[in-house]
Design an enzyme around this catalytic site. Sequence first.
Site, PDB file in Angstrom:
ATOM      1  N   GLY A   1       0.499  -5.281   0.835  1.00 59.77           N
ATOM      2  CA  GLY A   1      -0.543  -4.772  -0.009  1.00 59.77           C
ATOM      3  C   GLY A   1      -0.806  -5.983  -1.638  1.00 59.77           C
ATOM      4  O   GLY A   1      -1.080  -5.672  -2.092  1.00 59.77           O
TER       5      GLY A   1
ATOM      6  N   GLU B   1       4.667  -5.210   7.546  1.00 59.69           N
ATOM      7  CA  GLU B   1       3.680  -4.162   8.573  1.00 59.69           C
ATOM      8  C   GLU B   1       4.604  -3.790   9.902  1.00 59.69           C
ATOM      9  O   GLU B   1       4.545  -2.766  10.069  1.00 59.69           O
ATOM     10  CB  GLU B   1       2.582  -4.665   7.896  1.00 59.69           C
ATOM     11  CG  GLU B   1       2.058  -3.989   6.808  1.00 59.69           C
ATOM     12  CD  GLU B   1       1.852  -5.202   5.270  1.00 59.69           C
ATOM     13  OE1 GLU B   1       2.284  -6.839   5.997  1.00 59.69           O
ATOM     14  OE2 GLU B   1       1.141  -5.421   4.431  1.00 59.69           O
TER      15      GLU B   1
ATOM     16  N   GLU C   1      -0.811  -8.696  -0.668  1.00 57.61           N
ATOM     17  CA  GLU C   1      -2.048  -9.685  -0.278  1.00 57.61           C
ATOM     18  C   GLU C   1      -3.186  -9.013  -1.539  1.00 57.61           C
ATOM     19  O   GLU C   1      -4.152 -10.541  -1.456  1.00 57.61           O
ATOM     20  CB  GLU C   1      -3.044  -8.474   1.020  1.00 57.61           C
ATOM     21  CG  GLU C   1      -2.249  -8.053   2.120  1.00 57.61           C
ATOM     22  CD  GLU C   1      -2.404  -7.568   3.122  1.00 57.61           C
ATOM     23  OE1 GLU C   1      -2.233  -6.295   2.877  1.00 57.61           O
ATOM     24  OE2 GLU C   1      -3.569  -7.502   4.246  1.00 57.61           O
TER      25      GLU C   1
ATOM     26  N   ALA D   1       0.893  -0.765  -0.135  1.00 57.50           N
ATOM     27  CA  ALA D   1      -0.387  -0.130   0.052  1.00 57.50           C
ATOM     28  C   ALA D   1       1.268   1.005   0.204  1.00 57.50           C
ATOM     29  O   ALA D   1       1.901   0.929   0.351  1.00 57.50           O
ATOM     30  CB  ALA D   1      -0.820  -0.048   1.488  1.00 57.50           C
TER      31      ALA D   1
HETATM   32  N1  COA Z   1       4.730   3.661  -0.627  1.00 54.81           N
HETATM   33  C1  COA Z   1       4.958   4.200  -0.932  1.00 54.81           C
HETATM   34  N2  COA Z   1       5.790   4.412  -1.869  1.00 54.81           N
HETATM   35  C2  COA Z   1       6.801   3.468  -1.909  1.00 54.81           C
HETATM   36  C3  COA Z   1       6.529   2.207  -0.963  1.00 54.81           C
HETATM   37  C4  COA Z   1       5.546   2.353  -0.763  1.00 54.81           C
HETATM   38  N3  COA Z   1       4.716   0.783  -0.093  1.00 54.81           N
HETATM   39  N4  COA Z   1       7.654   0.984  -2.027  1.00 54.81           N
HETATM   40  C5  COA Z   1       8.463   2.526  -2.666  1.00 54.81           C
HETATM   41  N5  COA Z   1       8.261   3.058  -2.724  1.00 54.81           N
HETATM   42  C6  COA Z   1       9.191   3.946  -3.421  1.00 54.81           C
HETATM   43  C7  COA Z   1      10.321   4.630  -2.394  1.00 54.81           C
HETATM   44  O1  COA Z   1       9.306   5.641  -1.820  1.00 54.81           O
HETATM   45  C8  COA Z   1      10.844   5.142  -3.883  1.00 54.81           C
HETATM   46  O2  COA Z   1      10.222   6.377  -3.589  1.00 54.81           O
HETATM   47  P1  COA Z   1      11.215   8.264  -4.301  1.00 54.81           P
HETATM   48  O3  COA Z   1      12.194   7.312  -5.469  1.00 54.81           O
HETATM   49  O4  COA Z   1      10.886   8.910  -5.009  1.00 54.81           O
HETATM   50  O5  COA Z   1      11.933   7.849  -3.189  1.00 54.81           O
HETATM   51  C9  COA Z   1      10.568   4.449  -5.313  1.00 54.81           C
HETATM   52  O6  COA Z   1       9.110   3.671  -4.636  1.00 54.81           O
HETATM   53  C10 COA Z   1      12.037   3.016  -4.936  1.00 54.81           C
HETATM   54  O7  COA Z   1      11.629   2.205  -4.273  1.00 54.81           O
HETATM   55  P2  COA Z   1      12.823   1.977  -2.690  1.00 54.81           P
HETATM   56  O8  COA Z   1      12.785   1.820  -1.641  1.00 54.81           O
HETATM   57  O9  COA Z   1      14.445   3.797  -3.550  1.00 54.81           O
HETATM   58  O10 COA Z   1      14.294   0.841  -3.682  1.00 54.81           O
HETATM   59  P3  COA Z   1      14.859   0.239  -3.335  1.00 54.81           P
HETATM   60  O11 COA Z   1      15.029  -0.556  -4.322  1.00 54.81           O
HETATM   61  O12 COA Z   1      15.579   0.061  -1.984  1.00 54.81           O
HETATM   62  O13 COA Z   1      14.154  -1.095  -2.297  1.00 54.81           O
HETATM   63  C11 COA Z   1      12.097  -2.559  -1.721  1.00 54.81           C
HETATM   64  C12 COA Z   1      13.023  -1.820  -2.113  1.00 54.81           C
HETATM   65  C13 COA Z   1      10.646  -2.956  -2.015  1.00 54.81           C
HETATM   66  C14 COA Z   1      12.910  -3.132  -0.397  1.00 54.81           C
HETATM   67  C15 COA Z   1      11.366  -0.600  -0.273  1.00 54.81           C
HETATM   68  O14 COA Z   1      10.854   0.116  -1.720  1.00 54.81           O
HETATM   69  C16 COA Z   1      10.095  -1.075   0.146  1.00 54.81           C
HETATM   70  O15 COA Z   1      10.583  -1.540   1.609  1.00 54.81           O
HETATM   71  N6  COA Z   1       9.403  -0.773   0.510  1.00 54.81           N
HETATM   72  C17 COA Z   1       8.186  -0.423   1.459  1.00 54.81           C
HETATM   73  C18 COA Z   1       7.179  -2.173   1.733  1.00 54.81           C
HETATM   74  C19 COA Z   1       6.586  -2.272   2.848  1.00 54.81           C
HETATM   75  O16 COA Z   1       6.529  -1.754   4.086  1.00 54.81           O
HETATM   76  N7  COA Z   1       5.735  -2.229   2.022  1.00 54.81           N
HETATM   77  C20 COA Z   1       4.066  -2.754   2.612  1.00 54.81           C
HETATM   78  C21 COA Z   1       3.520  -0.943   2.850  1.00 54.81           C
HETATM   79  S1  COA Z   1       2.016  -1.580   4.087  1.00 54.81           S
END
Ligand code: COA
Length: 260
Positions: free
Chosen positions: A112, A135, A115, A66
Amino acid sequence: MTFENILVEHEKGIATVTINRPEKLNALNKVTILELHELLKDLDANENVQVVIITGSGEKAFVAGADISEFANFSAKEGAQLAAKGQELLFSFVENMKTPVIAAVNGFALGGGLELAMACHFRIASDNAKMGLPEVSLGVIPGYGGTQRLPQLIGKGRAMELIMTAGMLSADEAYRTGLVNHVVTQEELRPTYMTIANKILKNSPVAISKAIQAVNANYKDGVNGYETEINKFGECFATADFKEGTTAFLEKRKAEFTGK
Ligand code: COA
């Protein structure tokens, strides 16, 4: 219909829906959830569409969760509403579609994202995929059905560990635990889901939709799955597809199903 964050492509009876926010790793914001609802509702009502594939844009992510930026300042009430609305519009909606929905997990499927993949009827992953419900690392719990569907798919103990540790399963671990049905390379992902979708296309759409309802009945409160199966089984006998399927078998020819 044009959408901001999703793409749709039709090939024979197969509709491929691509979540298209690659710069945000296809994170599900409000607009994307609303668009998916509108599109999936239309596809489910379209009798020319017999299989739906959901995948993510780019090579890195299916859906990375999400959109965290949208709910970071929510109150408890707004949080509960977010979960309820999302479940209604997308996650429960997908699970209960009469058209088969397959998730093609092409990269990160987190929160999400996993999910959504779990709400689909089954999952195929590319070998770079990583799946988890992280989460609790954000101080919240899965809210789009993850605490219910993950134990159904991989067992309670494994689900508890994955959720508590905010861990990620590799594609192979997801295959071993039954979370995904197949693991292939990224290049093979589309040919694999098209092959499976084409096998589905050969069968009766009306029987398939009744089978989905019967299988889902096992997971619904207050619904007896065996009774649902008996009722759906009986309903099949009143369909043109049943007449065609049995007649074609007896005449030693291929059935031509109309989905009626
Ligand atoms: N919501 C909003 N933005 C998200 C996102 C999320 N769930 N997941 C990734 N993004 C965004 C990042 O903020 C970043 O945006 P920016 O370039 O404007 O800063 C972009 O997507 C790229 O992500 P980034 O974190 O730089 O990539 P990465 O390769 O370093 O890491 C992940 C990849 C998937 C490990 C990391 O993005 C992450 O942990 N995301 C969240 C996962 C999460 O907790 N999901 C559950 C949400 S309830």
